[in-house]
Structures are given as C-alpha cells and as structure tokens.
Motif scaffolding. Sequence first.
Motif, PDB file in Angstrom:
ATOM      1  N   PRO A  37       0.832  -1.207   0.000  1.00  0.00           N
ATOM      2  CA  PRO A  37       0.000   0.000   0.000  1.00  0.00           C
ATOM      3  C   PRO A  37       0.864   1.254   0.000  1.00  0.00           C
ATOM      4  N   GLN A  38       0.293   2.343  -0.465  1.00  0.00           N
ATOM      5  CA  GLN A  38       0.999   3.616  -0.495  1.00  0.00           C
ATOM      6  C   GLN A  38       0.109   4.706   0.079  1.00  0.00           C
ATOM      7  N   LEU A  39       0.734   5.701   0.717  1.00  0.00           N
ATOM      8  CA  LEU A  39      -0.020   6.857   1.165  1.00  0.00           C
ATOM      9  C   LEU A  39      -0.396   7.719  -0.036  1.00  0.00           C
ATOM     10  N   ASP A 227       8.549  -1.765  12.593  1.00  0.00           N
ATOM     11  CA  ASP A 227       7.345  -2.457  13.048  1.00  0.00           C
ATOM     12  C   ASP A 227       6.265  -2.464  11.965  1.00  0.00           C
ATOM     13  N   LEU A 228       6.194  -1.385  11.195  1.00  0.00           N
ATOM     14  CA  LEU A 228       5.232  -1.331  10.102  1.00  0.00           C
ATOM     15  C   LEU A 228       5.502  -2.440   9.096  1.00  0.00           C
ATOM     16  N   ASN A 229       6.753  -2.623   8.737  1.00  0.00           N
ATOM     17  CA  ASN A 229       7.076  -3.640   7.737  1.00  0.00           C
ATOM     18  C   ASN A 229       6.889  -5.053   8.270  1.00  0.00           C
ATOM     19  N   ASP A 230       7.084  -5.256   9.556  1.00  0.00           N
ATOM     20  CA  ASP A 230       6.756  -6.557  10.145  1.00  0.00           C
ATOM     21  C   ASP A 230       5.267  -6.848   9.980  1.00  0.00           C
ATOM     22  N   ALA A 231       4.450  -5.819  10.239  1.00  0.00           N
ATOM     23  CA  ALA A 231       2.999  -5.994  10.104  1.00  0.00           C
ATOM     24  C   ALA A 231       2.601  -6.221   8.653  1.00  0.00           C
ATOM     25  N   LEU A 232       3.197  -5.485   7.739  1.00  0.00           N
ATOM     26  CA  LEU A 232       2.873  -5.664   6.322  1.00  0.00           C
ATOM     27  C   LEU A 232       3.295  -7.046   5.831  1.00  0.00           C
ATOM     28  N   THR A 233       4.426  -7.527   6.317  1.00  0.00           N
ATOM     29  CA  THR A 233       4.855  -8.885   5.955  1.00  0.00           C
ATOM     30  C   THR A 233       3.832  -9.914   6.404  1.00  0.00           C
ATOM     31  N   ALA A 239       7.754  -4.814   1.814  1.00  0.00           N
ATOM     32  CA  ALA A 239       8.135  -3.761   2.748  1.00  0.00           C
ATOM     33  C   ALA A 239       8.032  -2.394   2.079  1.00  0.00           C
ATOM     34  N   ILE A 240       7.830  -1.387   2.916  1.00  0.00           N
ATOM     35  CA  ILE A 240       7.822   0.004   2.464  1.00  0.00           C
ATOM     36  C   ILE A 240       9.187   0.601   2.761  1.00  0.00           C
ATOM     37  N   ALA A 241       9.718   1.385   1.841  1.00  0.00           N
ATOM     38  CA  ALA A 241      11.020   2.017   2.050  1.00  0.00           C
ATOM     39  C   ALA A 241      10.924   3.040   3.175  1.00  0.00           C
ATOM     40  N   LEU A 254      -2.060   2.578   6.355  1.00  0.00           N
ATOM     41  CA  LEU A 254      -1.344   1.630   5.499  1.00  0.00           C
ATOM     42  C   LEU A 254      -1.677   0.187   5.859  1.00  0.00           C
ATOM     43  N   ILE A 255      -1.639  -0.125   7.135  1.00  0.00           N
ATOM     44  CA  ILE A 255      -1.915  -1.495   7.565  1.00  0.00           C
ATOM     45  C   ILE A 255      -3.355  -1.879   7.246  1.00  0.00           C
ATOM     46  N   THR A 256      -4.285  -0.949   7.457  1.00  0.00           N
ATOM     47  CA  THR A 256      -5.691  -1.275   7.238  1.00  0.00           C
ATOM     48  C   THR A 256      -5.993  -1.447   5.763  1.00  0.00           C
TER      49      THR A 256
END
Length: 290
Positions: A37-39, A227-233, A239-241, A254-256
């Motif tokens: 996902p992207q903002l 932590d965001l990328n752990d959740a996205l995985t 992963a997001i840069a 992003l997570i939702t």
Amino acid sequence: MTPDRFRNFAAVDWSGAAGERHRGIAVALMREGEPVPQLVRPEHRWSRAEVLAWLIAEMPANTLVGFDMGISLAHADAGTYFPGWAESPSDARALWALVEAVCAADPHLSVTRFVDHSEAARHFRRHGGREGDLFGGGRGRFRVTERAQELLGCKPYSNFNLVGAAQVGKSSLSGMRLLHRLHGQIPVWPVDPLPGSGSVVVEIYTTIAAMAAGRTAGRSKIRTYEDLNDALTALKCDAIAGTGAIADHASDALITAAWLRGAARDPALWQPSALTDQIARTEGWTFGAR
C-alpha cells in the motif's frame, strides 16, 4: 455473494478535530496488482473536504474504502438514538441528515453546533466536566457492533463520549456529514445493501487490522517503519522504504488498506451473526467485527 470483485482497497484515518487541515488524517491505497500500500499525498495535510473530493473524483473504481470512525450511534439499547427527543431520527441516514442540517453553518465538516445543541448535548459527555443528564453514566452507550469488537479483545469507546485522546465521538459525527454528502454516489455498507459493482464505504477499526497483522489490542499503534514492515509482511505485502519513526495515523491507514485486501474476500465478515436488517439500518457495523 462473495465480494471478490473489489480491485482496490483504501483506508482513511479520520479526524474530528477543530480546524480545516489535520495531521491526524491519512489516506492509504492498495492498488490492484501492487505489492504494497501507499499513502495518497504523503506530505499533504488533508482537510475533510479534500477527502470527500478525492472519494468522488479521484479514487479508483471498484475500491473498498474503510473509514476509521463510527458511522452511527447506539440505537438498539434504547430503541432510539436520543431518548426523550421528539426529533430523534429513525435510522442512520436520517441521523446523518440531522447532523448535517444542525451543522450547516459549521465550516470544514465540523460539528460544534450539534454537540452544543440543547437536546443533543444531553446525551454526550463533553469537555470541561460537562456530562449530559442522559449520557447514561459509566462508559456510555454502545452499539451492537462495539460489543462485538469487545469480544475480539478490543476496547472501543462510546460514540457519545467526546472526551479523551482515544475518543471517537467527534470524528464519527464529522464523518456523518461526509457520509450524508456521499448519498447517491458511493454506498455505505451495511446501511446500504452491498451492490454488485462499484466502490463501497465501510466502517473500520484500525485495531482489528493491526491484530490481524500480529499486534495485540494494547500494542496496536505502530510508530516505526521496522514495526510497520513486520505488520505488512504478516499481511503478505512487501516492505515500504523507510527507517525510523512514522506517524501512527499513516501506519494505521497503510496497515488497514493492506488488511482490507484479504479481509474483503472473507464471506463471513460480510454476514456477522448479530447483524440484523434493523441493526444495519440504524447502527451500521464495523467491518471485521464478527
């Protein structure tokens, strides 16, 4: 019907704060075929009116878009939204119309006139120790869907509570003005039946998405890229840069958005056991609450 027709997934972390533009609003979009996902407008400070305009004119077709707000107020517990008020609306759409009518002169989709209205104010807990005589005490009144949230381990707040950092009352009321203005353009499930095509708005609770990504209800807020990328995985995304700190409004969205991609294909989430036609029409539902 299994709603596997959605091609894009968006999430809006909403705000009911005073003023025109808000750091607390974030919009994320998971486009069809993209791995992450992207903002949307990541450096932009959104206004509520701009979010409305994006939904109508810029959001991709066939998007399931979740708003982090309550789309209605408690009704089932008392058989009405505002006991003792002769003008208490009959259903959610009438409630949205009432909030819009009372607040027509409030700028930026704000709701000052509604929470200060002589009849409505009796039902809200407001700042400055002002608790309406019909607030009900304790934690306030809850919708059926909020009781379902509790069974998942969440800690929802009453939409009649307008006090505290975690309250969602004002954001929900301001959101009702947006939903009223969407009428005839984008349906709102389950107040409106799920259509066979086109975009749809649903209510979300970002904690549910975070829990699906491996967080606990008490640790649902994510404030680092790591932590965001752990959740996205955990949600089967790339992963997001980025490294270091990220605003939790952005990470929530992003997570939702990522979670909606998978959750939308679960028929059980569209048919919660406690969701009757009457509840759908008056209280709505939080997508993801079983």
